[in-house]
Design a protein around this motif. Structure first.
Motif, PDB file in Angstrom:
ATOM      1  N   ILE A 202      34.577 -14.450 -19.041  1.00 32.30           N
ATOM      2  CA  ILE A 202      34.580 -15.477 -19.976  1.00 32.30           C
ATOM      3  C   ILE A 202      33.269 -16.044 -20.107  1.00 32.30           C
ATOM      4  CG2 ILE A 202      35.813 -17.794 -20.668  1.00 32.30           C
ATOM      5  CD1 ILE A 202      38.288 -16.431 -19.363  1.00 32.30           C
ATOM      6  N   LEU A 203      32.596 -16.528 -18.969  1.00 36.69           N
ATOM      7  CA  LEU A 203      31.141 -16.943 -18.876  1.00 36.69           C
ATOM      8  C   LEU A 203      30.264 -15.939 -19.646  1.00 36.69           C
ATOM      9  CD1 LEU A 203      30.578 -17.814 -15.098  1.00 36.69           C
ATOM     10  CD2 LEU A 203      31.093 -19.357 -17.070  1.00 36.69           C
ATOM     11  N   PHE A 204      30.485 -14.625 -19.578  1.00 40.71           N
ATOM     12  CA  PHE A 204      29.524 -13.764 -20.047  1.00 40.71           C
ATOM     13  C   PHE A 204      29.548 -13.865 -21.570  1.00 40.71           C
ATOM     14  CE2 PHE A 204      28.466  -9.414 -21.676  1.00 40.71           C
ATOM     15  CZ  PHE A 204      27.273  -9.412 -21.287  1.00 40.71           C
TER      16      PHE A 204
ATOM     17  N   ILE B  25      28.005 -14.446  -9.260  1.00 41.97           N
ATOM     18  CA  ILE B  25      28.116 -14.280 -10.726  1.00 41.97           C
ATOM     19  C   ILE B  25      27.348 -15.426 -11.619  1.00 41.97           C
ATOM     20  CG2 ILE B  25      29.802 -14.484 -12.713  1.00 41.97           C
ATOM     21  CD1 ILE B  25      31.872 -13.096 -10.814  1.00 41.97           C
ATOM     22  N   CYS B  26      27.579 -16.796 -11.129  1.00 36.71           N
ATOM     23  CA  CYS B  26      26.794 -17.846 -11.423  1.00 36.71           C
ATOM     24  C   CYS B  26      25.307 -17.670 -11.583  1.00 36.71           C
ATOM     25  CB  CYS B  26      27.074 -19.069 -11.092  1.00 36.71           C
ATOM     26  SG  CYS B  26      28.753 -19.726 -11.420  1.00 36.71           S
ATOM     27  N   THR B  27      24.889 -17.040 -10.482  1.00 34.87           N
ATOM     28  CA  THR B  27      23.497 -16.929 -10.222  1.00 34.87           C
ATOM     29  C   THR B  27      23.018 -15.875 -11.223  1.00 34.87           C
ATOM     30  OG1 THR B  27      23.715 -16.982  -7.829  1.00 34.87           O
ATOM     31  CG2 THR B  27      21.574 -16.359  -8.521  1.00 34.87           C
ATOM     32  N   LEU B  28      23.709 -14.902 -11.652  1.00 35.80           N
ATOM     33  CA  LEU B  28      23.396 -13.795 -12.392  1.00 35.80           C
ATOM     34  C   LEU B  28      23.417 -14.588 -13.999  1.00 35.80           C
ATOM     35  CD1 LEU B  28      23.172 -10.646 -12.559  1.00 35.80           C
ATOM     36  CD2 LEU B  28      25.469 -10.530 -13.461  1.00 35.80           C
ATOM     37  N   MET B  29      24.200 -15.254 -14.202  1.00 35.53           N
ATOM     38  CA  MET B  29      24.419 -16.015 -15.449  1.00 35.53           C
ATOM     39  C   MET B  29      23.133 -16.982 -15.686  1.00 35.53           C
ATOM     40  SD  MET B  29      26.938 -14.854 -16.798  1.00 35.53           S
ATOM     41  CE  MET B  29      28.219 -13.662 -16.309  1.00 35.53           C
ATOM     42  N   PRO B  67      32.629 -22.602 -10.754  1.00 39.92           N
ATOM     43  CA  PRO B  67      32.496 -22.629  -9.083  1.00 39.92           C
ATOM     44  C   PRO B  67      33.295 -23.665  -8.657  1.00 39.92           C
ATOM     45  CG  PRO B  67      30.439 -22.611  -9.853  1.00 39.92           C
ATOM     46  CD  PRO B  67      31.089 -22.540 -11.132  1.00 39.92           C
ATOM     47  N   ILE B  68      33.416 -24.639  -9.473  1.00 40.55           N
ATOM     48  CA  ILE B  68      34.272 -26.032  -9.013  1.00 40.55           C
ATOM     49  C   ILE B  68      35.538 -25.517  -8.993  1.00 40.55           C
ATOM     50  CG2 ILE B  68      34.620 -28.246  -9.407  1.00 40.55           C
ATOM     51  CD1 ILE B  68      31.408 -28.566 -10.026  1.00 40.55           C
ATOM     52  N   PHE B 117      22.657 -25.251  -8.521  1.00 45.37           N
ATOM     53  CA  PHE B 117      22.092 -24.752 -10.172  1.00 45.37           C
ATOM     54  C   PHE B 117      20.698 -25.402 -10.512  1.00 45.37           C
ATOM     55  CE2 PHE B 117      25.670 -23.624 -13.072  1.00 45.37           C
ATOM     56  CZ  PHE B 117      26.303 -23.097 -12.203  1.00 45.37           C
ATOM     57  N   PHE B 118      20.246 -26.557 -10.047  1.00 44.89           N
ATOM     58  CA  PHE B 118      18.808 -26.971 -10.500  1.00 44.89           C
ATOM     59  C   PHE B 118      17.978 -25.888  -9.497  1.00 44.89           C
ATOM     60  CE2 PHE B 118      20.656 -30.975 -11.646  1.00 44.89           C
ATOM     61  CZ  PHE B 118      20.042 -31.103 -12.889  1.00 44.89           C
ATOM     62  N   LEU B 119      18.350 -25.545  -8.340  1.00 43.44           N
ATOM     63  CA  LEU B 119      17.523 -24.791  -7.363  1.00 43.44           C
ATOM     64  C   LEU B 119      17.079 -23.413  -8.071  1.00 43.44           C
ATOM     65  CD1 LEU B 119      16.132 -24.936  -4.522  1.00 43.44           C
ATOM     66  CD2 LEU B 119      18.148 -23.441  -3.952  1.00 43.44           C
ATOM     67  N   VAL B 120      18.250 -22.928  -8.410  1.00 41.66           N
ATOM     68  CA  VAL B 120      18.164 -21.488  -9.120  1.00 41.66           C
ATOM     69  C   VAL B 120      17.303 -21.614 -10.570  1.00 41.66           C
ATOM     70  CG1 VAL B 120      19.414 -19.439 -10.191  1.00 41.66           C
ATOM     71  CG2 VAL B 120      20.302 -20.569  -8.053  1.00 41.66           C
TER      72      VAL B 120
END
Lengths: 252, 266
Positions: A202-204, B25-29, B67-68, B117-120
């Motif tokens: 969904i994010l993607f 996944i979030c890092t990739l995004m 992630p939360i 998030f800020f770091l990446v």
């Protein structure tokens, strides 16, 4: 002289000429031999066909409402949305939806609590899983075909090349999802992991629709996708055949 | 006593595979979305500061909550899913401390996620542009997504964004935590959390084009999406928002602790 001798010998042997066969002994010997002789099994093809049919029936029996709703929703999307809307990105995002919707249900009855009971099944957990994944992928491909046809009608421009590129690109998410499903279900056997992967998708899709990422993906040469699909398909087949041959999961 | 409990609870959270997967996944995004903006943006000065400050309000908010949601969905039903509810009834410190410890852990987790998030985003921007001056006045950066007014330096805006996001994400955590007390399975909590975010987002972007109803607009205006992407700042001033969030958080914490959720297995 010799004739007399022969008769004498025959006379002595006569009571032993027909040794009576003990039927019970014969049966027990046969049973012992049979136990050690390799048993002829059904071929993989026959088992797979049977399991595949069973998986399709099960999915249809339990998920028909979800599948029909998805079908109606998708087509109403394609029909209702105004012409200005970008169908190409919608197509890319929606092709793996059947996998996303019913994939997590595959393991609902095959979770970690079931490991002991699964040992008593005729077929192994891995064989059931392989058949189910192939069944879901087939359903996804049926959807893909219908969506592809409606896409061709929806797009007004006669750009055969771009449609061809889209059709090739549409296969990529389905294959990615199938591979991820197979790896994740074997490794974790937990439903919540599946929720996370759905969220990831969904994010993607949000990123693809909102940001210029979608255009960047469309701009990549079609040859790359053909190659990528080939690699994915090859690895999927290899993984499936490897999984099929795995031993039963033992407890402890 | 509480510190040991918090440490144990943190350990339990960090061990979850789901957290690792969603972070990957979030890092990739984040990488993908940052890459997209670099290819589009026109050449200008101080791009490191600008991209870092604009990242969360423009795209980062789209996946900051995920992630939360996963953490909330794994922290509370953990005992239920491990069939430990009866054992939990014998918990030495009582149910209130148990819930409070979980909330403290989730607060720490929120702080970590916003920082991450800020770091990446910062690391990726650094690789593209190099560092800027942290003491720079934001007037010289030019147009920014958030309009703060007055004289602000880059590090001040960053700190402001951090505190704001921490407060708003923790308010979201408290609301979802309240729901999670009545829902038994983590996958359903994920669905509820994800749907509250997604439905508003879809309504905002697509449905309001066709149906323009006052109530829908009102829901969108005061939704969590608007809170996280700093649009609330156009409606309220920062002191109003800050005080409102703190009061809301305190009330939600009290409700969360007092409410009788699922206690023992059926």
């Amino acid at each position: 002289m010799s004739k007399k001798k022969d008769e004498k010998i025959l006379h002595i042997l006569e009571p032993h000429a027909h040794i009576p066969i003990n039927q019970q002994h014969k049966e027990s010997v046969a049973a012992t031999l049979k136990a050690f002789v390799p048993v002829s099994e059904q071929s993989t093809k026959v088992i797979f066909k049977q399991l595949f049919r069973q998986a399709v029936m099960e999915i249809w029996h339990r998920q028909k409402i979800a599948l029909c709703t998805l079908f109606l929703l998708l087509f109403s999307f394609y029909l209702i949305l105004p012409d200005s809307f970008d169908y190409t990105l919608l197509f890319l995002v929606t092709t793996p939806l059947p996998l996303l919707l019913i994939g997590w249900r595959i393991l609902e009855n095959l979770g970690e609590d079931m490991v002991e009971l699964l040992l008593t099944y005729k077929y192994t957990f891995q064989q059931l899983l392989c058949a189910k994944i192939v069944a879901i992928c087939s359903i996804a491909f049926i959807y893909y075909t219908f969506l592809g046809i409606s896409l061709i009608f929806a797009m007004n421009e006669n750009l055969l090349q771009s449609i061809l590129q889209l059709l090739i690109m549409g296969i990529t998410p389905i294959l990615i999802w199938a591979v991820v499903l197979l790896i994740v279900q074997i490794q974790y056997r937990s439903n919540s992991i599946w929720g996370i992967f759905s969220m990831g998708w969904i994010l993607f899709s949000i990123l693809v629709i909102y940001t210029p990422l979608g255009e960047m993906l469309l701009a990549v040469h079609v040859g790359f996708y053909v190659l990528f699909n080939g690699i994915l398909f090859f690895s999927l087949v290899k993984l499936l055949s490897k999984t099929w041959r795995l031993e039963r999961v033992t407890v402890g | 006593m509480v510190s040991t409990l918090i440490r144990m609870e943190l350990k339990k959270l960090v061990m979850q595979k789901e957290i690792h997967i969603i972070l990957a996944i979030c890092t990739l995004m984040i990488g993908l979305s940052q890459k997209v903006y670099y290819s589009v943006e026109e050449v200008q000065l101080y791009r490191f500061s600008k991209s870092l400050l604009d990242f969360v309000p423009m795209v980062g908010y789209l996946f900051l909550l995920f992630p939360i949601i996963v953490a909330v969905a794994r922290v509370l039903p953990f005992e239920y899913e491990q069939k430990m509810m009866e054992l939990l009834a014998t918990y030495k410190y009582g149910r209130k401390i148990f819930l409070l410890v979980k909330l403290i852990v989730l607060f720490c987790y929120c702080a970590f996620i916003v920082f991450y998030f800020f770091l990446v985003a910062g690391i990726i921007s650094y690789f593209f542009y190099g560092l800027d001056n942290w003491m720079l006045d934001i007037e010289s950066i030019g147009y920014m997504y958030i309009d703060l007014g007055g004289e602000w330096r880059v590090w001040e805006v960053l700190a402001f964004e951090y505190v704001y996001l921490l407060l708003s994400t923790f308010t979201f955590v408290l609301c979802l935590f309240l729901v999670a007390q009545f829902v038994r399975r983590s996958i359903f909590i994920m669905l509820i959390g994800g749907a509250t975010f997604l439905v508003v987002e879809l309504f905002d972007k697509y449905v309001t084009r066709f149906i323009n109803h006052d109530y829908i607009n009102l829901i969108i205006k005061y939704s969590f999406n608007r809170l996280v992407n700093f649009e609330f700042l156009n409606v309220f001033t920062f002191p109003q928002l800050f005080i409102g969030l703190i009061i809301g958080m305190l009330l939600l914490i009290i409700v969360n602790i007092l409410v009788e959720g699922i206690t023992v297995n059926d």
